[in-house]
Design a protein around this motif. Structure first.
Motif, PDB file in Angstrom:
ATOM      1  N   ILE A  51       0.846  -1.187   0.000  1.00  0.00           N
ATOM      2  CA  ILE A  51       0.000   0.000   0.000  1.00  0.00           C
ATOM      3  C   ILE A  51       0.881   1.236   0.000  1.00  0.00           C
ATOM      4  O   ILE A  51       1.595   1.516   0.978  1.00  0.00           O
ATOM      5  CB  ILE A  51      -0.939  -0.014   1.231  1.00  0.00           C
ATOM      6  N   GLY A  52       0.865   1.975  -1.096  1.00  0.00           N
ATOM      7  CA  GLY A  52       1.645   3.193  -1.210  1.00  0.00           C
ATOM      8  C   GLY A  52       0.952   4.344  -0.493  1.00  0.00           C
ATOM      9  O   GLY A  52      -0.269   4.496  -0.585  1.00  0.00           O
ATOM     10  N   THR A  53       1.734   5.167   0.203  1.00  0.00           N
ATOM     11  CA  THR A  53       1.172   6.255   0.993  1.00  0.00           C
ATOM     12  C   THR A  53       1.849   7.578   0.669  1.00  0.00           C
ATOM     13  O   THR A  53       2.926   7.612   0.086  1.00  0.00           O
ATOM     14  CB  THR A  53       1.318   5.973   2.501  1.00  0.00           C
ATOM     15  N   GLU A  54       1.210   8.647   1.091  1.00  0.00           N
ATOM     16  CA  GLU A  54       1.711   9.984   0.816  1.00  0.00           C
ATOM     17  C   GLU A  54       2.926  10.343   1.651  1.00  0.00           C
ATOM     18  O   GLU A  54       3.796  11.094   1.209  1.00  0.00           O
ATOM     19  CB  GLU A  54       0.586  10.987   1.074  1.00  0.00           C
ATOM     20  N   SER A  55       3.031   9.797   2.867  1.00  0.00           N
ATOM     21  CA  SER A  55       4.139  10.183   3.744  1.00  0.00           C
ATOM     22  C   SER A  55       4.714   9.043   4.562  1.00  0.00           C
ATOM     23  O   SER A  55       5.724   9.228   5.246  1.00  0.00           O
ATOM     24  CB  SER A  55       3.690  11.295   4.701  1.00  0.00           C
ATOM     25  N   GLY A  56       4.119   7.845   4.518  1.00  0.00           N
ATOM     26  CA  GLY A  56       4.562   6.748   5.362  1.00  0.00           C
ATOM     27  C   GLY A  56       5.247   5.616   4.639  1.00  0.00           C
ATOM     28  O   GLY A  56       5.399   4.521   5.200  1.00  0.00           O
ATOM     29  N   GLY A  57       5.665   5.824   3.382  1.00  0.00           N
ATOM     30  CA  GLY A  57       6.338   4.773   2.650  1.00  0.00           C
ATOM     31  C   GLY A  57       5.365   3.733   2.128  1.00  0.00           C
ATOM     32  O   GLY A  57       4.211   4.026   1.787  1.00  0.00           O
ATOM     33  N   LEU A  58       5.841   2.494   2.066  1.00  0.00           N
ATOM     34  CA  LEU A  58       5.073   1.374   1.525  1.00  0.00           C
ATOM     35  C   LEU A  58       4.647   0.471   2.688  1.00  0.00           C
ATOM     36  O   LEU A  58       5.471  -0.195   3.321  1.00  0.00           O
ATOM     37  CB  LEU A  58       5.945   0.598   0.531  1.00  0.00           C
ATOM     38  N   LYS A  59       3.360   0.450   2.975  1.00  0.00           N
ATOM     39  CA  LYS A  59       2.831  -0.403   4.042  1.00  0.00           C
ATOM     40  C   LYS A  59       2.588  -1.809   3.494  1.00  0.00           C
ATOM     41  O   LYS A  59       2.197  -1.969   2.324  1.00  0.00           O
ATOM     42  CB  LYS A  59       1.534   0.168   4.600  1.00  0.00           C
TER      43      LYS A  59
END
Length: 541
Positions: A51-59
């Motif tokens: 899961i790509g995120t705006e500020s938390g990297g790749l979950k």
């Protein structure tokens, strides 16, 4: 000629590698937990949904355990924690990640990331990759107005097209724009935990409208949606129901940590992005946030310090104290009229009767039962003087401040300067004491002079290291064990061998300022300006 081509090709590939911060470490010896921001892209691999995120990297969401695992961030070698698109190529097993300015891929799907600058594949530095897909032999990138075709195992540019020249492309998710297959799901599915689907938006428990930012239909009936507030929604085509999930923590920075033995309580300076005060279970990475916006009597404020008991949590903000009754699940705010000190409350220390507060403007003592100030008569000595650290050691209160080290005895009320306790065997003055820790009846203090220790048995002060050992960096936090001193500094973490003086300086860019340290055996937790960092420090002995 063929050998020359292979040599040049390998040289290009090797210069692209961007692995872990140091070859000594395995991919998850360092882990950065950071608030997601908006969910930007979702893809599905063999074991995880990425899961790509705006500020938390790749979950990473485990498809079999239905839980989040360690995230992939700049600590594993990503160029940026802002992910614009991601894709798992089933043909090669590679995971691809796009961020502003770069496209990266990894064979291991954990570390050893290879990076290409977007300009080297024909895009401008202002382009953004919105979506990534793959065919049997190629990777496709969708940018602002073009499609880029890459070799699926090396990332080599094949061509740039106005539209793909292949039909069978498996795309991972990009921005949600009302795609028909996703829209049909959003019209017919329900959501748990008080959420409501309303067309292209979600409505949360408080009635706030949260836009859907991306959606993905995976294999075996898995369905995912991402929201603008960082919530991930997971469902299946069988149940036709979404469950909201929070990947690890929501904090984008961590200025305060308190370990109550079961959970880590976290506070942030950026209280807007971080939303409130959180706790995280370090074993399961499960977390919960007490949101300023959602919680009654919880005044929004940066949080600089935390202190917890079985029944209470105290949080030091700016000009206020927040108190949480853990048994009644109730918050209240204490302002200056109740004794909260003005300024930024850098530290809290509690005993059975009082909570001591040290702020950028001085020292106060609050009676726990009445929630009001209980003056002790020494407050005027710290008027307008920053107090950085307060520790209760045996029957005394140790106070680290800009003007020096002070010890207050409650049994025989008096305030003494640190150098008046026993014998001091060095000429340097102890000013600007930012951190105090006791370990096995030896007290360690950090200040302008460096690191000094006081033996409670022998009553002797000794300057064990000057500040030059850690390059005169500002020290914000300290942890001690039998062999080492750990210092949270302005640009990361420093470890000092107490016996040899050998220094390990971890000034990695993903760390930022080391605000608070919690040491638990083989694991070190570091609250930083970039988020919460977990370090398996025994990997580097």
């Amino acid at each position: 000629m063929g050998r020359l081509f292979i040599f040049i090709y390998m040289l290009i590939v090797l210069t692209q590698v961007c692995g872990q911060p140091d070859s000594r470490f395995r991919p998850f010896d360092w882990v950065l937990y950071r608030g997601a921001g908006s969910i930007t892209s979702i893809t599905e691999g063999y074991t995880f949904a990425y899961i790509g995120t705006e500020s938390g990297g790749l979950k990473r969401f485990n498809l079999f355990g239905n839980n989040f695992d360690e995230p992939i961030t700049t600590a594993q070698g990503l160029k940026d924690n802002h992910i614009t698109a991601t894709h798992f190529d089933m043909q090669t097993g590679l995971i691809w990640v796009a961020s502003p300015g770069h496209i990266q891929y990894s064979f291991s799907r954990e570390g050893d990331w290879y990076a290409n600058d977007l300009q080297t594949i024909g895009l401008s530095r202002y382009d953004r990759i919105k979506r990534i897909g793959s065919s049997s032999n190629f990777i496709w990138l969708q940018a602002r107005s073009s499609f880029i075709k890459l070799d699926h195992s090396s990332g080599t540019l094949i061509g740039i097209y106005p539209s793909p020249d292949e039909i069978s492309i498996q795309w991972s998710s990009g921005p949600y724009t009302g795609q028909s297959d996703l829209n049909e799901i959003f019209m017919n599915y329900s959501v748990m935990d008080g959420w409501i689907l309303n067309g292209d938006d979600l409505i949360d428990r408080l009635g706030r409208r949260i836009p859907i930012t991306t959606g993905f239909i995976g294999r075996h009936g898995n369905v995912f949606a991402g929201a603008e507030d960082g919530t991930v929604f997971y469902g299946t085509t069988t149940m036709e129901t979404f469950s909201p999930l929070i990947p690890d923590i929501v904090n984008t920075d961590v200025t305060a940590i308190y370990d109550d033995g079961n959970t880590l309580w976290l506070g942030s300076q950026d209280f807007v992005s971080s939303k409130g005060i959180s706790w995280m279970d370090p074993r399961s990475i499960e977390s919960q946030v007490y949101s300023f916006e959602e919680t009654i009597n919880m005044t929004p404020s940066p949080i600089f310090s935390l202190y917890a008991t079985d029944s209470e949590l105290w949080a030091g903000g700016e000009n206020i104290l927040l108190v949480f009754d853990r048994k009644k699940d109730f918050w209240r705010t204490l302002g200056e009229e109740r004794g909260a000190p003005p300024g930024k409350i850098w530290d809290l220390y509690g005993d059975p009767v009082h909570v001591w507060t040290g702020s950028s403007m001085g020292l106060r003592r609050i009676e726990r039962s009445t929630r009001r100030e209980d003056p002790i008569g020494i407050e005027y000595l710290f008027n307008q003087v920053p107090v950085y650290d307060i520790e209760g050691i045996e029957d005394k209160i140790w106070i680290g401040s800009r003007s020096g080290l002070f010890i207050f005895s409650e049994d025989n009320p008096q305030l003494r300067q640190g150098h008046d306790m026993g014998r001091k065997d060095f000429p340097e003055q102890m000013y600007r004491i930012t951190a105090i820790q006791e370990f096995e009846r030896v007290i360690y203090v950090v200040g302008d002079m460096g690191i000094a220790k006081f033996d409670l048995e022998e009553k002797v002060w000794d300057l064990i290291f000057t500040s030059g050992v850690y390059h005169e960096k500002t020290v914000y936090s300290l942890a001690v064990n039998k062999r080492y001193l750990f210092l949270g500094t302005e640009d990361g973490l420093v470890r000092v061998n107490k016996k040899t003086g050998f220094v390990k300086d971890y000034s990695f860019s993903f760390l930022g300022q080391g605000n608070e340290i919690v040491l638990e055996g083989k694991t070190l937790w570091l609250g930083t300006s970039n988020g919460l960092v977990k370090f398996k420090w025994k990997r580097d002995l």
